[in-house]
Design a protein around this motif. Structure first.
Motif, mmCIF file in Angstrom:
data_model
loop_
_atom_site.group_PDB
_atom_site.id
_atom_site.type_symbol
_atom_site.label_atom_id
_atom_site.label_comp_id
_atom_site.label_asym_id
_atom_site.label_seq_id
_atom_site.Cartn_x
_atom_site.Cartn_y
_atom_site.Cartn_z
ATOM 1 N N LEU A 96 0.817 -1.218 0.000
ATOM 2 C CA LEU A 96 0.000 0.000 0.000
ATOM 3 C C LEU A 96 0.849 1.265 0.000
ATOM 4 O O LEU A 96 0.411 2.302 -0.499
ATOM 5 C CB LEU A 96 -0.946 -0.008 1.202
ATOM 6 C CG LEU A 96 -2.124 -0.974 1.088
ATOM 7 C CD1 LEU A 96 -2.851 -1.081 2.418
ATOM 8 C CD2 LEU A 96 -3.070 -0.557 -0.017
ATOM 9 N N LYS A 97 2.059 1.193 0.542
ATOM 10 C CA LYS A 97 2.957 2.351 0.496
ATOM 11 C C LYS A 97 3.327 2.692 -0.940
ATOM 12 O O LYS A 97 3.488 3.854 -1.297
ATOM 13 C CB LYS A 97 4.246 2.060 1.282
ATOM 14 C CG LYS A 97 4.076 2.107 2.745
ATOM 15 C CD LYS A 97 4.354 3.495 3.232
ATOM 16 C CE LYS A 97 4.417 3.455 4.743
ATOM 17 N NZ LYS A 97 4.521 4.743 5.303
ATOM 18 N N ASN A 98 3.477 1.663 -1.768
ATOM 19 C CA ASN A 98 3.882 1.866 -3.158
ATOM 20 C C ASN A 98 2.707 2.046 -4.108
ATOM 21 O O ASN A 98 2.850 2.681 -5.143
ATOM 22 C CB ASN A 98 4.730 0.679 -3.629
ATOM 23 C CG ASN A 98 6.044 0.613 -2.907
ATOM 24 O OD1 ASN A 98 6.696 1.632 -2.732
ATOM 25 N ND2 ASN A 98 6.416 -0.566 -2.452
ATOM 26 N N ASP A 99 1.563 1.445 -3.777
ATOM 27 C CA ASP A 99 0.390 1.507 -4.645
ATOM 28 C C ASP A 99 -0.854 1.528 -3.772
ATOM 29 O O ASP A 99 -1.187 0.536 -3.127
ATOM 30 C CB ASP A 99 0.370 0.284 -5.563
ATOM 31 C CG ASP A 99 -0.831 0.242 -6.495
ATOM 32 O OD1 ASP A 99 -1.657 1.186 -6.467
ATOM 33 O OD2 ASP A 99 -0.951 -0.730 -7.249
ATOM 34 N N PRO A 100 -1.579 2.653 -3.737
ATOM 35 C CA PRO A 100 -2.753 2.766 -2.871
ATOM 36 C C PRO A 100 -3.863 1.759 -3.210
ATOM 37 O O PRO A 100 -4.724 1.498 -2.386
ATOM 38 C CB PRO A 100 -3.246 4.194 -3.100
ATOM 39 C CG PRO A 100 -2.184 4.900 -3.833
ATOM 40 C CD PRO A 100 -1.287 3.890 -4.455
ATOM 41 N N ASP A 101 -3.828 1.190 -4.394
ATOM 42 C CA ASP A 101 -4.848 0.217 -4.795
ATOM 43 C C ASP A 101 -4.403 -1.228 -4.591
ATOM 44 O O ASP A 101 -5.103 -2.162 -4.979
ATOM 45 C CB ASP A 101 -5.216 0.422 -6.269
ATOM 46 C CG ASP A 101 -5.870 1.775 -6.502
ATOM 47 O OD1 ASP A 101 -6.595 2.245 -5.602
ATOM 48 O OD2 ASP A 101 -5.643 2.367 -7.568
ATOM 49 N N TYR A 102 -3.238 -1.429 -3.993
ATOM 50 C CA TYR A 102 -2.698 -2.769 -3.803
ATOM 51 C C TYR A 102 -3.572 -3.590 -2.856
ATOM 52 O O TYR A 102 -4.089 -3.080 -1.867
ATOM 53 C CB TYR A 102 -1.276 -2.691 -3.234
ATOM 54 C CG TYR A 102 -0.661 -4.032 -2.971
ATOM 55 C CD1 TYR A 102 -0.113 -4.768 -3.994
ATOM 56 C CD2 TYR A 102 -0.643 -4.570 -1.691
ATOM 57 C CE1 TYR A 102 0.458 -6.010 -3.763
ATOM 58 C CE2 TYR A 102 -0.072 -5.805 -1.445
ATOM 59 C CZ TYR A 102 0.471 -6.522 -2.487
ATOM 60 O OH TYR A 102 1.022 -7.752 -2.244
#
Length: 127
Positions: free
Chosen positions: A38-44
């Protein structure tokens, strides 16, 4: 959060179920991986990453327990009077299997993928 809710439920209702000791480690590992993602991709969503393996397992494991899980996933909840295939869930499962198959074959079209698709159709028909 889930573990906290489970503990609160156990405190209110008594020890309804037992979790294996390693469950807490697995839950913690998943939450750490989810946080990093989630730090790298809010949709993860880690569930999306696990779906290919879970799909393959649901469709290939012959055990009655896994067959029941597949049935519940494909048809929805057990409280339905008439079973009706949930097309969205079936598509989700098939997409996961296709993703798993592609990862196993290096994104090449493989005859085994077609066999897997036929197997999916047969397994759903058997439910």
């Amino acid at each position: 959060a889930v573990l906290t809710e489970m503990r609160a439920l156990a405190d209110r209702q008594g020890n309804l179920f037992r979790l294996p000791p390693y469950f807490a480690y697995i839950a913690r590992a998943f939450s750490v991986l989810e946080g990093i993602g989630l730090k790298n991709d809010p949709d993860y969503a880690i569930v999306g990453e696990c779906l290919p393996y879970v799909s393959q397992r649901l469709l290939s494991d012959p055990s009655p327990r896994v067959a029941k899980a597949l049935e519940t996933f494909v048809y929805g909840g057990e409280d339905q009077l008439v079973k009706k295939v949930d097309a969205d869930r079936l598509t989700y499962l098939a997409d996961g299997l296709q993703s798993y198959s592609k990862s196993e074959t290096g994104n090449q079209v493989d005859v085994d993928v077609l066999d897997d698709a036929v197997g999916v159709a047969r397994k759903v028909a058997d439910l």
